[in-house]
Write an enzyme that holds these catalytic residues in place. Structure first.
Site, PDB file in Angstrom:
ATOM      1  N   HIS A  63       0.836  -1.208   0.000  1.00 41.49           N
ATOM      2  CA  HIS A  63       0.000   0.000   0.000  1.00 41.49           C
ATOM      3  C   HIS A  63       0.870   1.256   0.000  1.00 41.49           C
ATOM      4  O   HIS A  63       0.651   2.176  -0.789  1.00 41.49           O
ATOM      5  CB  HIS A  63      -0.913  -0.029   1.233  1.00 41.49           C
ATOM      6  CG  HIS A  63      -1.679   1.228   1.482  1.00 41.49           C
ATOM      7  ND1 HIS A  63      -3.016   1.370   1.192  1.00 41.49           N
ATOM      8  CD2 HIS A  63      -1.294   2.420   2.007  1.00 41.49           C
ATOM      9  CE1 HIS A  63      -3.414   2.582   1.512  1.00 41.49           C
ATOM     10  NE2 HIS A  63      -2.389   3.239   2.017  1.00 41.49           N
ATOM     11  N   GLU A  64       1.868   1.284   0.873  1.00 37.14           N
ATOM     12  CA  GLU A  64       2.727   2.467   0.968  1.00 37.14           C
ATOM     13  C   GLU A  64       3.595   2.635  -0.288  1.00 37.14           C
ATOM     14  O   GLU A  64       3.801   3.750  -0.764  1.00 37.14           O
ATOM     15  CB  GLU A  64       3.615   2.378   2.213  1.00 37.14           C
ATOM     16  CG  GLU A  64       2.845   2.384   3.530  1.00 37.14           C
ATOM     17  CD  GLU A  64       1.951   3.600   3.676  1.00 37.14           C
ATOM     18  OE1 GLU A  64       2.297   4.678   3.147  1.00 37.14           O
ATOM     19  OE2 GLU A  64       0.887   3.467   4.309  1.00 37.14           O
ATOM     20  N   HIS A  83       1.785   4.349  -3.116  1.00 36.42           N
ATOM     21  CA  HIS A  83       1.766   5.813  -3.006  1.00 36.42           C
ATOM     22  C   HIS A  83       3.006   6.405  -3.686  1.00 36.42           C
ATOM     23  O   HIS A  83       2.930   7.427  -4.370  1.00 36.42           O
ATOM     24  CB  HIS A  83       1.759   6.242  -1.533  1.00 36.42           C
ATOM     25  CG  HIS A  83       0.423   6.111  -0.863  1.00 36.42           C
ATOM     26  ND1 HIS A  83      -0.745   6.529  -1.447  1.00 36.42           N
ATOM     27  CD2 HIS A  83       0.081   5.628   0.363  1.00 36.42           C
ATOM     28  CE1 HIS A  83      -1.754   6.311  -0.612  1.00 36.42           C
ATOM     29  NE2 HIS A  83      -1.273   5.761   0.479  1.00 36.42           N
ATOM     30  N   GLU A  97      -6.161   6.905  -0.986  1.00 32.88           N
ATOM     31  CA  GLU A  97      -6.074   5.752  -0.090  1.00 32.88           C
ATOM     32  C   GLU A  97      -6.790   4.545  -0.691  1.00 32.88           C
ATOM     33  O   GLU A  97      -6.296   3.414  -0.613  1.00 32.88           O
ATOM     34  CB  GLU A  97      -6.658   6.099   1.276  1.00 32.88           C
ATOM     35  CG  GLU A  97      -5.861   7.132   2.060  1.00 32.88           C
ATOM     36  CD  GLU A  97      -4.421   6.718   2.303  1.00 32.88           C
ATOM     37  OE1 GLU A  97      -4.156   5.491   2.406  1.00 32.88           O
ATOM     38  OE2 GLU A  97      -3.552   7.586   2.383  1.00 32.88           O
TER      39      GLU A  97
END
Length: 321
Positions: free
Chosen positions: A140-141, A144, A215
């Site tokens: 997930h990070e 980004h 997100e």
């Protein structure tokens, strides 16, 4: 460099529109300050200094504020191994790996571009998550970073930071210097406060709208890259539940960086304030992951552990823009 994280044109469009609107707001704000303060040099120096500090040193500022430190492979071999594996699958540069000593379970990514990025996890997160769940959070990070929305949020939040600083400076200048100033100066300072407050409010709303969508985009990209949306859903549920049990007073320092976190340090699911939240609700995120899990039901290869060639390497990992 393009990564194998699934591209998201809607995210790209939203980032472009947000930066365009904030750019217009930025030009109007600077012009108003120059007219009101009658000193273009003062305005340029103030705005330029804050921009350079926030954009070029955002990673160091975030790490310092969250008590994070860079860790080498010898100190956290398992953490580095997960990041190495995900970066290899995603075909992207490996970011700097850092750990924060905070007990609050969370993670964040920061940096101006994929070659100057930092991914940081807290010791609370490392202690609570299973390997597959940690992999989901790190994916997930990393998404980004790959989608460059970390840099966009950093630039976008810059205007709000400047407006907030101007409001504070003008307010205290008027408060403590009122007796020595004439009426015209007081009117100018009051106008500066009003304009800056309006700019802060508008930028606040634009950033929140973008942040909530990014997100969801990161959840989606991470689930498709790893091929294990259920592991990411489990991490979300576990982290959100554990944060809710942490006293609010212990979360206040962390809340200033909510826009960068895996899940917000609010301690509760928001009510009316969800419209101003940096993140979508837990229900929204789990619902999306549930849909992705159903879509991958036949494509995912059982027993690959999320990072194998079946579910992670090829299943849903398209080219990113």
């Amino acid at each position: 460099m393009r990564s194998r994280f699934r591209s998201d044109r809607r995210l790209t469009l939203r980032m472009t529109i947000t930066l365009f609107l904030l750019g217009l707001l930025y030009v109007g704000f600077v012009a108003a300050l120059i007219v009101l303060l009658k000193s273009w040099l003062l305005v340029v120096v103030l705005v330029g200094a804050v921009f350079v500090a926030q954009f070029w040193f955002s990673d160091r500022i975030a790490l310092f504020a969250m008590r994070g430190r860079v860790v080498e492979r010898a100190e956290h071999p398992e953490l580095h191994a997960v990041v190495d594996r995900l970066c290899a699958i995603a075909d992207m540069p490996k970011p700097v790996v850092a750990v924060s000593g905070m007990d609050m379970p969370n993670a964040f990514a920061t940096g101006r571009d994929p070659d100057h990025a930092v991914v940081c996890v807290t010791t609370g997160l490392l202690r609570r998550l299973e390997p597959a769940e940690l992999e989901g959070v790190l994916a997930h990070e990393l998404s980004h970073v790959a989608h460059k929305d970390v840099a966009v949020i950093t630039v976008a939040s810059f205007l709000g930071v400047v407006a907030g600083l101007v409001v504070r400076f003008a307010f205290y200048s008027q408060l403590f210097g009122g007796g020595r100033r004439d009426q015209n100066t007081a009117v100018v300072l009051a106008t500066v406060i009003g304009v800056s407050a309006a700019v802060y409010a508008i930028s606040f709303l634009l950033i929140r709208a973008l942040s909530r969508y990014r997100e969801l985009a990161a959840d989606r990209a991470a689930a498709l890259l790893t091929g294990r949306p259920s592991a990411l859903a489990a991490a979300l549920t576990k982290v959100s539940g554990d944060i809710a049990r942490i006293p609010t007073k212990d979360l206040r320092t962390a809340q200033a960086f909510n826009a960068f976190y895996f899940t917000p340090a609010t301690g509760k699911e928001p009510g009316v304030e969800r419209f101003f939240s940096t993140h979508p609700s837990l229900e929204q995120r789990l619902e999306q992951l549930g849909r992705i899990s159903a879509e991958l039901g036949e494509a995912a290869v059982p027993g690959t552990g999320g990072a194998g060639t079946g579910g992670a390497g090829t299943g849903g990992a398209g080219k990113a823009g």
